[in-house]
Design a protein around this motif. Structure first.
Motif, PDB file in Angstrom:
ATOM      1  N   ASP A 188    -133.571 -62.334 -85.234  1.00 51.55           N
ATOM      2  CA  ASP A 188    -132.579 -62.167 -84.094  1.00 51.55           C
ATOM      3  C   ASP A 188    -131.552 -60.825 -84.584  1.00 51.55           C
ATOM      4  N   THR A 189    -131.665 -60.260 -85.714  1.00 54.11           N
ATOM      5  CA  THR A 189    -130.766 -59.260 -86.149  1.00 54.11           C
ATOM      6  C   THR A 189    -131.590 -57.953 -86.222  1.00 54.11           C
ATOM      7  N   GLY A 190    -132.864 -57.957 -85.474  1.00 56.24           N
ATOM      8  CA  GLY A 190    -133.740 -57.093 -85.600  1.00 56.24           C
ATOM      9  C   GLY A 190    -134.087 -56.379 -86.915  1.00 56.24           C
ATOM     10  N   PHE A 191    -134.342 -57.550 -87.860  1.00 55.50           N
ATOM     11  CA  PHE A 191    -134.761 -57.092 -89.133  1.00 55.50           C
ATOM     12  C   PHE A 191    -133.483 -56.423 -89.774  1.00 55.50           C
ATOM     13  N   THR A 229    -122.992 -62.223 -92.572  1.00 58.09           N
ATOM     14  CA  THR A 229    -124.457 -62.424 -92.668  1.00 58.09           C
ATOM     15  C   THR A 229    -125.304 -61.982 -93.692  1.00 58.09           C
ATOM     16  N   PHE A 230    -124.894 -60.992 -94.430  1.00 57.71           N
ATOM     17  CA  PHE A 230    -125.765 -60.767 -95.502  1.00 57.71           C
ATOM     18  C   PHE A 230    -125.465 -61.565 -96.765  1.00 57.71           C
ATOM     19  N   LEU A 231    -124.109 -62.193 -96.774  1.00 55.35           N
ATOM     20  CA  LEU A 231    -123.855 -63.158 -97.632  1.00 55.35           C
ATOM     21  C   LEU A 231    -124.628 -64.741 -97.368  1.00 55.35           C
ATOM     22  N   ILE A 232    -124.790 -64.709 -96.160  1.00 58.06           N
ATOM     23  CA  ILE A 232    -125.404 -66.059 -95.691  1.00 58.06           C
ATOM     24  C   ILE A 232    -126.970 -65.903 -96.233  1.00 58.06           C
ATOM     25  N   LEU A 233    -127.417 -64.651 -96.012  1.00 59.13           N
ATOM     26  CA  LEU A 233    -128.870 -64.558 -96.231  1.00 59.13           C
ATOM     27  C   LEU A 233    -129.338 -64.478 -97.950  1.00 59.13           C
ATOM     28  N   ILE A 289    -121.744 -64.662 -83.320  1.00 60.92           N
ATOM     29  CA  ILE A 289    -122.181 -64.052 -84.663  1.00 60.92           C
ATOM     30  C   ILE A 289    -123.688 -63.665 -84.398  1.00 60.92           C
ATOM     31  N   PRO A 290    -124.362 -62.934 -85.316  1.00 64.72           N
ATOM     32  CA  PRO A 290    -125.941 -62.463 -85.021  1.00 64.72           C
ATOM     33  C   PRO A 290    -126.829 -63.556 -84.572  1.00 64.72           C
ATOM     34  N   ILE A 305    -126.844 -56.195 -87.737  1.00 65.74           N
ATOM     35  CA  ILE A 305    -125.580 -56.781 -88.588  1.00 65.74           C
ATOM     36  C   ILE A 305    -124.536 -55.833 -88.702  1.00 65.74           C
ATOM     37  N   HIS A 306    -123.284 -56.369 -88.303  1.00 69.72           N
ATOM     38  CA  HIS A 306    -122.128 -55.702 -88.293  1.00 69.72           C
ATOM     39  C   HIS A 306    -121.194 -55.979 -89.113  1.00 69.72           C
ATOM     40  N   GLY A 307    -121.386 -57.059 -90.157  1.00 64.54           N
ATOM     41  CA  GLY A 307    -120.389 -57.152 -91.061  1.00 64.54           C
ATOM     42  C   GLY A 307    -120.971 -57.747 -92.375  1.00 64.54           C
ATOM     43  N   PRO A 308    -120.385 -58.101 -93.407  1.00 66.31           N
ATOM     44  CA  PRO A 308    -120.939 -58.575 -94.550  1.00 66.31           C
ATOM     45  C   PRO A 308    -121.172 -60.068 -94.581  1.00 66.31           C
TER      46      PRO A 308
END
Length: 320
Positions: free
Chosen positions: A163-166, A175-179, A130-131, A170-173
């Protein structure tokens, strides 16, 4: 995954001394993961952890809570082996550099990493492709039902961001949900992003000089910039501005930054817009993510330039 979380929990419970190690020149993900894991262990197990790193981390991480608790390997004096040593964001034991001796003498070991190409060098290896490793630390704590304090959410949000380059890689939802979860727990995105994007005058001027002297190859699909050892020191070993600026050029698919060191090594940063570069980094004694990787060779900047361009000639099937 649940079985590995239970194993990790048991190892922490049975350890009287714990160390958390980072790879050489730790980035935001390595530092954030290490401090975040330390905070989670402290809050949920009542145990302290020693944080040790080799190399140098970027000054933009100085705002992180707990950053002053990091111990450089040159300042670390080990008396007895640790009961448990955990390596975070580390693809192989060689990436621990001089910290490897702490890992190798430990009574028990764990590795937590997110890279695609990673070695299983610990007694317990927790790998998720994962990212960021910071995400893995969060998922472990969430799934285990462990408390995550405000310091932890700040450093974990930072690890994911860098690590996701700002957020570019991110290629899926999920990571955004975790943020989003981390924000709900107290992370302050505006504050963190402001701190991470600060720079110093010398660094900006040296990066600007490197950008102005950059060279283009393969019909303007690859751009390369170089820092001499003196320049890289004056830039606080920060090539972020050059990377971000050059990779933003519309024709560019690959960005390469060469950084000379004082010990005859040239460190190489590779970035790509779409195609993977981690397999190229592997041929340069390194590794990393699909679109963001790095390596190093012994030699001069000219040597590194020629080596990298030959690899890309093979990769692209055309002359530079």
């Amino acid at each position: 995954m649940q079985n590995k979380i239970e194993q990790l929990s048991e190892k922490i419970k049975s350890a009287n001394s714990i160390a958390i190690l980072m790879h050489i020149n730790p980035d935001g993900d390595a530092v954030g993961s290490a401090i975040g894991l330390r905070e989670i262990i402290r809050d949920n197990f009542g145990k302290e952890s020693t944080l040790v790193y080799p190399g140098k981390y970027e000054f933009v991480l100085d705002f992180l809570p707990g950053i002053n608790d990091l111990i450089h390997i040159d300042n670390f004096k080990m008396t007895d082996p640790f009961d448990l040593v955990i390596a975070v964001d580390t693809t192989g034991i060689d990436r621990l550099d001089d910290c490897a001796k702490i890992f190798e003498t430990a009574r028990d070991t764990v590795k937590i990493d997110h890279h695609d190409m990673t070695d299983d060098f610990a007694n317990l290896n927790i790998n998720m492709h994962i990212p960021s490793t910071a995400e893995i630390i969060y998922k472990i704590a969430r799934d285990a039902g462990w408390k995550i304090n405000n310091n932890a959410v700040t450093v974990l949000f930072t690890g994911i961001t860098t690590d996701t380059g700002f957020f570019r890689f991110i290629h899926g939802p999920e990571t955004f949900l975790i943020l989003s979860d981390l924000v709900k727990l107290g992370a302050k995105p505006n504050y963190i992003l402001d701190k991470l994007t600060m720079d110093r005058k010398n660094s900006v001027l040296v990066n600007a000089n490197a950008i102005s002297k950059s060279k283009f190859y393969f019909n303007d699909r690859l751009v390369m910039a170089s820092f001499t050892a003196d320049d890289f020191i004056r830039a606080d070993q920060n090539d972020g501005l050059a990377l971000m600026t050059l990779r933003g050029i519309d024709t560019i698919e690959y960005t390469v930054i060469l950084k000379e060191t004082t010990d005859g090594i040239v460190r190489i940063s590779l970035r790509s817009r779409n195609n993977p570069v981690n397999h190229i980094a592997k041929q340069l004694n390194g590794g990393g993510h699909l679109n963001a990787a790095g390596g190093q060779i012994k030699g001069t900047l000219d040597d590194a330039t020629d080596t990298v361009l030959k690899l890309f000639e093979t990769e692209l099937g055309e002359k530079r």
